[in-house]
Design an enzyme around this catalytic site. Structure first.
Site, mmCIF file in Angstrom:
data_model
loop_
_atom_site.group_PDB
_atom_site.id
_atom_site.type_symbol
_atom_site.label_atom_id
_atom_site.label_comp_id
_atom_site.label_asym_id
_atom_site.label_seq_id
_atom_site.Cartn_x
_atom_site.Cartn_y
_atom_site.Cartn_z
ATOM 1 N N GLY A 59 2.827 -20.429 8.178
ATOM 2 C CA GLY A 59 4.000 -20.911 7.451
ATOM 3 C C GLY A 59 4.191 -20.337 6.068
ATOM 4 O O GLY A 59 4.961 -20.900 5.286
ATOM 5 N N ARG A 75 7.404 -19.934 12.869
ATOM 6 C CA ARG A 75 8.620 -19.150 12.634
ATOM 7 C C ARG A 75 8.242 -17.704 12.387
ATOM 8 O O ARG A 75 7.444 -17.388 11.503
ATOM 9 C CB ARG A 75 9.410 -19.668 11.441
ATOM 10 C CG ARG A 75 10.440 -18.635 11.011
ATOM 11 C CD ARG A 75 11.600 -19.108 10.225
ATOM 12 N NE ARG A 75 12.426 -17.967 9.858
ATOM 13 C CZ ARG A 75 13.319 -17.364 10.640
ATOM 14 N NH1 ARG A 75 13.525 -17.817 11.873
ATOM 15 N NH2 ARG A 75 13.999 -16.321 10.227
ATOM 16 N N HIS A 100 6.558 -12.732 16.988
ATOM 17 C CA HIS A 100 7.218 -11.425 17.092
ATOM 18 C C HIS A 100 6.434 -10.331 16.369
ATOM 19 O O HIS A 100 6.735 -9.146 16.519
ATOM 20 C CB HIS A 100 8.657 -11.514 16.582
ATOM 21 C CG HIS A 100 8.834 -11.338 15.107
ATOM 22 N ND1 HIS A 100 9.871 -10.644 14.556
ATOM 23 C CD2 HIS A 100 8.080 -11.777 14.048
ATOM 24 C CE1 HIS A 100 9.778 -10.650 13.240
ATOM 25 N NE2 HIS A 100 8.701 -11.337 12.907
#
Length: 788
Positions: free
Chosen positions: A625, A685, A689
């Site tokens: 985070g 978040r 990726h």
């Protein structure tokens, strides 16, 4: 001041000529113009050598009062000939039937004043140009009653607006609605050619309008201002030609004195600023009534006679109108080709006027509920028609700056997504026009753009210009930058060439939209990261891929990043060792998050966490985070929910984390066992990726092993569409390839990864469609939930 006339006499005039009460009263006023016009006929001339001699200092009527405000005799004479020949008038046009007024707007205003009392109505087919509302409603205080078509039985599309039977039903419906609303209807008004559809009415439809008006004793007003702006459209080989109402014998359908035609100089002669319009009417009472107020709209004779010169010069007029039609054909082809290429719906049977009627729903409305709007704007025209609120008039004629002005105005009403669509469309147009030399230079100098933008930051050029209250000279920019004026001059003129700043005069520059975009903290941090890290990675990517045989990278320890920087550590570790780059990256990641574009706006957190009561249980664990902005936002939005809120990231990042009350900061490597067991929400978040598939599987597995039966893993990522991936998303995808041997993924690819470790992707919530940002909800399979 004229003495009032008896009401009985007013009523008699109203009945005889179909006038408003005020117009009927004015017919009683003394008019000196009749005397002036009669006197003119007796003046000495070559054909009247015994006539009266006019004694005046200035014998030229162009600079005097002439014969009054009803119109220059010279212009009226020219108009008689023009209307007879070009409009093919069925009956002789007489000078006494013509009044010269300030533009067609002035004609429509005078007509509305003459036939309508306050609050009385005129029916007009919708959609229509908003200027008509002003002409009929401001002074005359008449009410425009739209005749709408979509609810008419048998209506199938815009073509039906020209169908006589559909118009008959639409007019009857409008009349019934007006009667229901206690609005007395006094007339019907229509534009032929149609504005904004750009199509001519068939003869039978014009006759139907006349029949309807005759049946109900209404006036019929024809605005024919685009009469000669009818052009060839190859896409409409069977286009209906223009037929003026003057060319028709309508006496068996409508009282001739209730039939009026408006024309003007503004459209066909491309001279709107001359403010010249002409009214033709065979209603003697109406002509008299308007004559009494025409002094208030007296058009100078010198202007009138300029139009007369054009009308009487057949060679000029014919050549001018032919050229105008040719330009309209060319510009219409450019606009309609653009619309077809970009799949923008438009009315295709256009062959008149300088516009197209297009559906710009996706550009004007980002939210479906916006379609209920009663009005929209385009090219400064406001159309009031709920049934067509998503359709707009786009101009097809005029110089390029006028067309670009329309696009800019359209963009000013558009949302963020719509503006992106406009930008993409314009770039495609620019690309389609570029030659090979332009393409080579554009791509070949991309590295120069990055280098000079970095210089702009180093020399504080963008902030300096953005904060200035006006243009700055080269010397002023150089002085604040502590640099040489010669260098600054060269940089600024290059920035002007790529539209980063605007050159307003020799040696003077000011900020523009791009300057302001670059001057913010977000932009500086982002560009510092791109220039310091990412750009070097891009440079070596071709050679790196050649060395690995042009295979898709999967080894996160051997990437283009490693090749570029000659290191074996990953990008995050490298930035830790280079604090300046770490600072750029952390600021960029923190600042680019917009609170209004957050997963918290779409995901039902409270509904999912509603049954929680244990304050010791972890409510929200943010894995990877960063410095804790997401945790702070979660705590701020849900301060009352019980449970622990925990930030997890690498020790070097947590060391810089925010100290948010109620948030625990925990140093943790996500690729090791998850220490927080049984949390309600595990959240990531833009973490998966960054990693190739085998590492994402490890990441998911560690979280899955810590989940309770009711736990939810929320993965906030870009979810690529299967087709038509945009520039930003595809660029980030290739950036991930070079930095981490990773990728952006489609929903199917995310689902496959989840299922490979025993998780189920149960639902997706997109909160930023423009960037494909979506939060994915993953859970344990129901069978697993039962065993835990």
């Amino acid at each position: 001041m004229a003495s009032p006339i008896p009401q009985e006499q007013v009523d008699e005039i109203v009945a005889k000529y179909g006038l408003s009460g005020r117009a009927a009263e004015n017919t009683h006023h003394f008019l000196p113009w009749d005397m002036l016009e009669d006197t003119r006929k007796t003046l000495r001339s070559p054909i009247n050598p015994d006539g009266l001699v006019k004694l005046t200092i200035n014998p030229d009527d162009q600079f005097g009062y002439g014969v009054g405000p009803r119109g220059s005799p010279r212009l009226k004479n020219a108009l008689v000939s023009f209307l007879q020949s070009s409009f093919h008038a069925e009956k002789p046009v007489l000078e006494k039937e013509l009044l010269i007024l300030p533009g067609v707007g002035g004609v429509l205003d005078a007509l509305a004043w003459s036939i309508c009392n306050d609050g009385e109505g005129i029916i007009i087919p919708a959609p229509f140009w908003s200027g008509i509302s002003q002409s009929a409603g401001e002074r005359a205080r008449a009410v425009l009653i739209p005749a709408t078509y979509q609810s008419v039985e048998g209506y199938q599309g815009l073509d039906d607006l020209f169908n006589p039977e559909i118009n008959k039903k639409a007019l009857e419906n409008a009349l019934k609605q007006a009667n229901k609303d206690n609005v007395k209807v006094r007339g019907v008004m229509l534009c032929n050619p149609h504005n904004p559809l750009g199509r001519c009415y068939p003869v039978e439809t014009l006759k139907e309008f006349a029949r309807f008006c005759g049946q109900h004793d209404l006036h019929l007003i024809l605005d024919e201002v685009f009469a000669m702006s009818v052009y060839d459209n190859p896409a409409v080989p069977d286009a209906v030609p223009f037929t003026s109402a003057l060319a028709l014998n309508l006496d068996d359908r409508i009282n001739p004195q209730n039939f009026h035609v408006a024309y003007g100089m503004s459209k066909d002669f491309c001279a709107a600023g001359f403010r010249l319009g002409v009214l033709h009417s065979r209603n003697e009472g109406l002509i008299t009534a308007i004559s009494t107020i025409s002094v208030l709209g007296w058009v100078p004779y010198v202007v009138q006679d300029l139009w007369a010169n054009m009308l009487m010069d057949d060679a000029f007029r014919i050549g001018f109108m032919e050229k105008n039609r040719q330009i309209l054909t060319e510009h219409s082809a450019i606009l309609t080709t653009f619309l077809r290429k970009h799949n923008i719906p438009y009315y295709t049977k256009v062959n008149a006027g300088y516009f197209a009627w297009v559906n710009l729903e996706r550009y004007l409305h980002d939210r479906p509920e916006s379609s209920s709007s009663e009005s929209i704007r385009s090219d400064n025209k406001l159309y009031r028609d709920r049934e067509m609120a998503l359709w707009n008039r786009l101009l097809a004629s005029g110089p390029m700056d006028a067309i670009l002005s329309q696009i800019s105005q359209l963009a000013s009403y558009a949302g963020r997504s719509a503006r992106r669509d406009i930008i993409d469309s314009l770039r495609k147009v620019a690309d389609s026009l570029e030659d090979s030399v332009g393409t080579i230079h554009r791509f070949g100098h991309l590295d120069l753009e990055k280098a000079t933008i970095q210089l702009g930051y180093d020399l504080n050029i963008f902030k300096f210009l953005a904060e200035a209250k006006g243009p700055k000279t080269v010397n002023e920019v150089a002085e604040q930058a502590n640099s040489s004026p010669q260098l600054i001059k060269r940089l600024l003129r290059y920035f002007n060439s790529i539209n980063v700043v605007t050159e307003v005069d020799v040696g003077k520059f000011e900020a523009n939209n791009i300057t302001h975009n670059l001057s913010g903290n977000l932009a500086e941090a982002a560009f510092g990261h791109y220039y310091g890290i990412v750009a070097k990675q891009y440079q070596v990517t071709p050679e790196y891929l050649r060395q690995i045989g042009y295979n898709n990278p999967t080894d996160e320890k051997n990437t283009a990043f490693h090749f570029a920087f000659g290191t074996k550590i990953n990008p995050y570790q490298y930035m830790v060792e280079h604090p300046k780059q770490l600072n750029h990256f952390n600021k960029y990641m923190a600042l680019r998050r917009q609170a209004e574009l957050s997963w918290l706006t779409v995901y039902p957190v409270r509904e999912e966490a509603g049954a929680l009561t244990d304050p010791e249980r972890a409510l929200y664990v943010n894995i990877g985070g960063g410095i804790g902005h997401q945790c702070a936002q979660f705590k701020e939005k849900y301060p009352d929910l019980p449970g622990r809120i925990i930030l997890e990231d690498l020790p070097s990042t947590v060391a810089q984390a925010l100290q948010t009350p109620g948030v625990e900061n925990l140093a943790h490597d996500a690729f090791t066992a998850q220490p927080i067991k049984g949390a309600k929400f595990y959240f990531m978040r833009a973490v998966p990726h960054n990693h190739p598939p085998h590492m994402v599987k490890l990441l998911f597995s560690n979280i899955k092993d810590a989940m309770a039966p009711d736990s939810i893993l929320l993965v906030d990522e870009t979810v690529l569409p299967e087709k038509g991936v945009g520039f930003i998303a595809s660029s980030i995808d290739l950036t991930m390839l070079g930095a981490f041997a990773s990728m952006e993924r489609t929903e199917a690819e995310w689902r496959e990864l989840a299922e490979s470790v025993g998780l189920v992707l149960t639902k997706t919530y997109t909160y930023n469609a423009l960037e494909n940002e979506t939060v994915m909800e993953m859970r344990l399979p129901k069978s697993s939930q039962g065993r835990k």
